[in-house]
Design a protein around this motif. Structure first.
Motif, PDB file in Angstrom:
ATOM      1  N   TRP A  59       0.821  -1.212   0.000  1.00 27.07           N
ATOM      2  CA  TRP A  59       0.000   0.000   0.000  1.00 27.07           C
ATOM      3  C   TRP A  59       0.858   1.266   0.000  1.00 27.07           C
ATOM      4  O   TRP A  59       0.580   2.198  -0.737  1.00 27.07           O
ATOM      5  CB  TRP A  59      -0.917   0.012   1.227  1.00 27.07           C
ATOM      6  CG  TRP A  59      -1.931  -1.079   1.243  1.00 27.07           C
ATOM      7  CD1 TRP A  59      -3.145  -1.096   0.604  1.00 27.07           C
ATOM      8  CD2 TRP A  59      -1.819  -2.347   1.905  1.00 27.07           C
ATOM      9  NE1 TRP A  59      -3.801  -2.277   0.835  1.00 27.07           N
ATOM     10  CE2 TRP A  59      -3.017  -3.078   1.634  1.00 27.07           C
ATOM     11  CE3 TRP A  59      -0.851  -2.944   2.700  1.00 27.07           C
ATOM     12  CZ2 TRP A  59      -3.246  -4.344   2.129  1.00 27.07           C
ATOM     13  CZ3 TRP A  59      -1.068  -4.219   3.203  1.00 27.07           C
ATOM     14  CH2 TRP A  59      -2.249  -4.910   2.904  1.00 27.07           C
ATOM     15  N   VAL A  60       1.880   1.266   0.822  1.00 25.27           N
ATOM     16  CA  VAL A  60       2.716   2.457   0.927  1.00 25.27           C
ATOM     17  C   VAL A  60       4.105   2.021   1.382  1.00 25.27           C
ATOM     18  O   VAL A  60       4.252   1.126   2.215  1.00 25.27           O
ATOM     19  CB  VAL A  60       2.112   3.472   1.938  1.00 25.27           C
ATOM     20  CG1 VAL A  60       1.979   2.860   3.319  1.00 25.27           C
ATOM     21  CG2 VAL A  60       2.944   4.749   2.000  1.00 25.27           C
ATOM     22  N   LYS A  61       5.143   2.628   0.791  1.00 26.45           N
ATOM     23  CA  LYS A  61       6.521   2.293   1.158  1.00 26.45           C
ATOM     24  C   LYS A  61       6.985   3.265   2.248  1.00 26.45           C
ATOM     25  O   LYS A  61       7.247   4.427   1.978  1.00 26.45           O
ATOM     26  CB  LYS A  61       7.448   2.370  -0.061  1.00 26.45           C
ATOM     27  CG  LYS A  61       7.186   1.276  -1.091  1.00 26.45           C
ATOM     28  CD  LYS A  61       8.243   1.266  -2.157  1.00 26.45           C
ATOM     29  CE  LYS A  61       9.575   0.760  -1.641  1.00 26.45           C
ATOM     30  NZ  LYS A  61       9.535  -0.652  -1.264  1.00 26.45           N
TER      31      LYS A  61
ATOM     32  N   LEU B  47      12.113  17.590  -2.167  1.00 26.22           N
ATOM     33  CA  LEU B  47      11.697  16.714  -1.073  1.00 26.22           C
ATOM     34  C   LEU B  47      12.874  15.930  -0.493  1.00 26.22           C
ATOM     35  O   LEU B  47      13.012  15.806   0.729  1.00 26.22           O
ATOM     36  CB  LEU B  47      10.625  15.752  -1.573  1.00 26.22           C
ATOM     37  CG  LEU B  47       9.282  16.388  -1.948  1.00 26.22           C
ATOM     38  CD1 LEU B  47       8.408  15.404  -2.718  1.00 26.22           C
ATOM     39  CD2 LEU B  47       8.551  16.869  -0.707  1.00 26.22           C
ATOM     40  N   LEU B  48      13.736  15.405  -1.355  1.00 19.38           N
ATOM     41  CA  LEU B  48      14.876  14.632  -0.874  1.00 19.38           C
ATOM     42  C   LEU B  48      15.877  15.515  -0.131  1.00 19.38           C
ATOM     43  O   LEU B  48      16.442  15.116   0.892  1.00 19.38           O
ATOM     44  CB  LEU B  48      15.564  13.924  -2.050  1.00 19.38           C
ATOM     45  CG  LEU B  48      14.748  12.831  -2.742  1.00 19.38           C
ATOM     46  CD1 LEU B  48      15.465  12.334  -3.995  1.00 19.38           C
ATOM     47  CD2 LEU B  48      14.480  11.671  -1.796  1.00 19.38           C
TER      48      LEU B  48
ATOM     49  N   ILE C   6      17.482   4.222   1.080  1.00 17.31           N
ATOM     50  CA  ILE C   6      16.175   4.372   0.439  1.00 17.31           C
ATOM     51  C   ILE C   6      16.333   4.455  -1.073  1.00 17.31           C
ATOM     52  O   ILE C   6      15.619   3.785  -1.839  1.00 17.31           O
ATOM     53  CB  ILE C   6      15.451   5.616   0.985  1.00 17.31           C
ATOM     54  CG1 ILE C   6      15.131   5.430   2.476  1.00 17.31           C
ATOM     55  CG2 ILE C   6      14.171   5.884   0.206  1.00 17.31           C
ATOM     56  CD1 ILE C   6      14.574   6.672   3.129  1.00 17.31           C
ATOM     57  N   LEU C   7      17.280   5.287  -1.542  1.00 15.48           N
ATOM     58  CA  LEU C   7      17.516   5.433  -2.981  1.00 15.48           C
ATOM     59  C   LEU C   7      18.034   4.139  -3.577  1.00 15.48           C
ATOM     60  O   LEU C   7      17.648   3.749  -4.690  1.00 15.48           O
ATOM     61  CB  LEU C   7      18.513   6.567  -3.231  1.00 15.48           C
ATOM     62  CG  LEU C   7      18.063   7.980  -2.846  1.00 15.48           C
ATOM     63  CD1 LEU C   7      19.207   8.967  -3.020  1.00 15.48           C
ATOM     64  CD2 LEU C   7      16.861   8.411  -3.683  1.00 15.48           C
TER      65      LEU C   7
ATOM     66  N   LEU D 105       9.818   9.566  -4.346  1.00 20.77           N
ATOM     67  CA  LEU D 105       9.917   8.345  -5.146  1.00 20.77           C
ATOM     68  C   LEU D 105       8.630   8.086  -5.918  1.00 20.77           C
ATOM     69  O   LEU D 105       8.660   7.553  -7.030  1.00 20.77           O
ATOM     70  CB  LEU D 105      10.247   7.158  -4.242  1.00 20.77           C
ATOM     71  CG  LEU D 105      11.634   7.192  -3.586  1.00 20.77           C
ATOM     72  CD1 LEU D 105      11.818   5.981  -2.680  1.00 20.77           C
ATOM     73  CD2 LEU D 105      12.733   7.239  -4.634  1.00 20.77           C
ATOM     74  N   ARG D 106       7.512   8.468  -5.332  1.00 18.91           N
ATOM     75  CA  ARG D 106       6.244   8.301  -6.043  1.00 18.91           C
ATOM     76  C   ARG D 106       6.213   9.163  -7.299  1.00 18.91           C
ATOM     77  O   ARG D 106       5.778   8.716  -8.363  1.00 18.91           O
ATOM     78  CB  ARG D 106       5.083   8.647  -5.105  1.00 18.91           C
ATOM     79  CG  ARG D 106       3.709   8.426  -5.719  1.00 18.91           C
ATOM     80  CD  ARG D 106       2.620   8.591  -4.681  1.00 18.91           C
ATOM     81  NE  ARG D 106       2.708   7.572  -3.639  1.00 18.91           N
ATOM     82  CZ  ARG D 106       1.887   7.509  -2.589  1.00 18.91           C
ATOM     83  NH1 ARG D 106       0.925   8.423  -2.443  1.00 18.91           N
ATOM     84  NH2 ARG D 106       2.021   6.557  -1.698  1.00 18.91           N
ATOM     85  N   ARG D 107       6.710  10.404  -7.168  1.00 15.72           N
ATOM     86  CA  ARG D 107       6.761  11.277  -8.347  1.00 15.72           C
ATOM     87  C   ARG D 107       7.691  10.706  -9.408  1.00 15.72           C
ATOM     88  O   ARG D 107       7.378  10.738 -10.605  1.00 15.72           O
ATOM     89  CB  ARG D 107       7.225  12.681  -7.949  1.00 15.72           C
ATOM     90  CG  ARG D 107       6.228  13.475  -7.109  1.00 15.72           C
ATOM     91  CD  ARG D 107       4.923  13.681  -7.853  1.00 15.72           C
ATOM     92  NE  ARG D 107       5.091  14.349  -9.128  1.00 15.72           N
ATOM     93  CZ  ARG D 107       5.079  15.673  -9.306  1.00 15.72           C
ATOM     94  NH1 ARG D 107       4.898  16.478  -8.253  1.00 15.72           N
ATOM     95  NH2 ARG D 107       5.227  16.200 -10.492  1.00 15.72           N
TER      96      ARG D 107
END
Length: 422
Positions: A50-52, A358-359, A155-156, A404-406
């Motif tokens: 659902w979400v990371k 954001l990052l 994360i990346l 990441l979603r973008r």
């Protein structure tokens, strides 16, 4: 029978000794910290459909839940605090070790450094408006101009975008956003005059630079042979060498009155140079061992301990203090995020630039370190410290997720791997 009775009396008397109580508390805390460390990746895996959610978020939240702020099952002890300090140092070691300086040199790092200077000036200005005290303003400014490279790199890497142009730009942002605040912390909070502190810092940088240069020129044939010979034995020469380099530079930085994280970061860079000419297969095995030591043991303890020490009462007892959390979160976006646009690769679209904002605004370890210094020296209140850490936790939870979603949406819409967005 007599022996059994004697042992029973001995254990009963030992249990009645007051010193046994702290040991019992330490034992329970260690077990529960280990439980949190195991539950956190399971929770991440459970929700990834659902979400990371970054694993550090669960580590911090579970630390708050089981810590004194809510359930009170886990207490912070001197031993766990020491392990947490090792975890923070290891986090910065990994950051220094994983930075690809060849990829970020030139335009990315120059622009990232310029953006960080802008962020520092804006952060100190915002801090002085909020708390009209130079020392407190510097603490707030350093916190707001930081970027959590140590948290971003895994994360990346896990998302598969670390080597993309946006990933390289984010790495440059993180390098400036962690190394810059470390220098600022060392200069402003070393306890010396600014000129003396600058000289000491310059001496440390020069000494470390000479060590890195000499390491880059040597072939390390005997060293690599010993690493290869003990890679799968109990000798573990590579891991022992890492701990030696890390502890030496950390202790050296502390002896010189600098922040220990500066030494940890430098140790990571030095190790990267030393091991660069080792066989590729050996390097991969060593990287796996570093990940196991860092993210399997020490780093989770740091984030869990951050949650345990989080003063939720100081944050929620005052409406003004609670309101500072979204304020600091917004300031991270404005003060740290917007200058991050300077590192955007040529041809970047709106999604890539938004992701960089954001990052770049994702921050936590430096915030924890600098607010701890400020709180211990009485320069900021526990409420401001908790509000800054709360904003940092939200930034780690929300900003990489949205970024990441973008990037994924852009990759799905434009699958051409030659574009800067991918």
């Amino acid at each position: 029978m007599a022996v059994a009775v004697a042992l029973g009396v001995l254990f009963r008397e030992a249990a009645e000794v007051p010193e046994a109580l702290p040991m019992q508390g330490l034992s329970a805390s260690l077990v529960l910290i280990a439980v949190i460390a195991v539950v956190a990746p399971l929770a991440t895996r459970l929700l990834e459909g659902w979400v990371k959610v970054p694993i550090v978020v669960f580590e911090i939240i579970l630390g708050i839940l089981l810590g004194p702020s809510i359930l009170g099952w886990v207490q912070s002890t001197v031993f766990t605090d020491t392990l947490a300090d090792f975890g923070l140092a290891m986090l910065f070691f990994v950051a220094g070790n994983e930075i690809d300086f060849a990829a970020i040199r030139g335009r990315p790092i120059y622009r990232a450094s310029a953006g960080w200077v802008i962020s520092l000036a804006a952060g100190i200005g915002a801090g002085f408006i909020l708390v009209p005290s130079l020392e407190a303003a510097v603490i707030i400014g350093v916190a707001l101009c930081s970027t959590a490279l140590g948290a971003l790199l895994p994360i990346l890497r896990d998302a598969g975008v670390a080597k993309s142009p946006i990933g390289v730009a984010a790495t440059a942002l993180g390098a400036a956003g962690e190394f810059g605040p470390l220098i600022a912390i060392s200069l402003f909070f070393s306890g010396k005059q600014l000129g003396v502190a600058s000289g000491v810092l310059l001496g440390f940088v020069l000494l470390t630079g000479v060590a890195i240069y000499l390491a880059s020129q040597a072939r390390h044939t005997l060293f690599h042979a010993q690493v290869t010979a003990t890679l799968h034995t109990s000798g573990q020469f590579a891991v022992r060498s890492i701990l030696l380099i890390l502890s030496t530079l950390v202790v050296l930085s502390m002896v010189l009155g600098l922040d220990m994280l500066l030494g940890a970061f430098a140790a990571g860079v030095l190790w990267k140079v030393i091991i660069a000419r080792a066989p590729e297969a050996d390097r991969k095995v060593i990287e796996t061992k570093i990940d196991a030591l860092a993210f399997g043991f020490l780093v989770p303890i740091f984030f869990i301990d951050t949650g345990i020490d989080f003063d939720l009462g100081a944050l929620t007892s005052n409406t003004v203090t609670l309101a500072m959390v979204p304020l600091f979160l917004a300031l991270l976006l404005i003060i740290r995020g917007l200058p991050s646009l300077l590192t955007a690769p040529p041809g970047s679209g709106r999604a890539g630039k938004t992701a960089l904002v954001l990052l770049g605004a994702t921050a936590l370890p430096i915030i924890v370190a600098v607010t701890t210094i400020g709180r211990e020296h009485g320069l900021i209140t526990s409420g401001i410290s908790s509000a800054l850490i709360g904003a940092g936790m939200l930034s780690v939870l929300l900003f990489p997720l949205f970024a990441l979603r973008r990037l994924r949406r852009t990759e799905a819409a434009n699958p051409n791997p030659g574009t800067p967005e991918v």
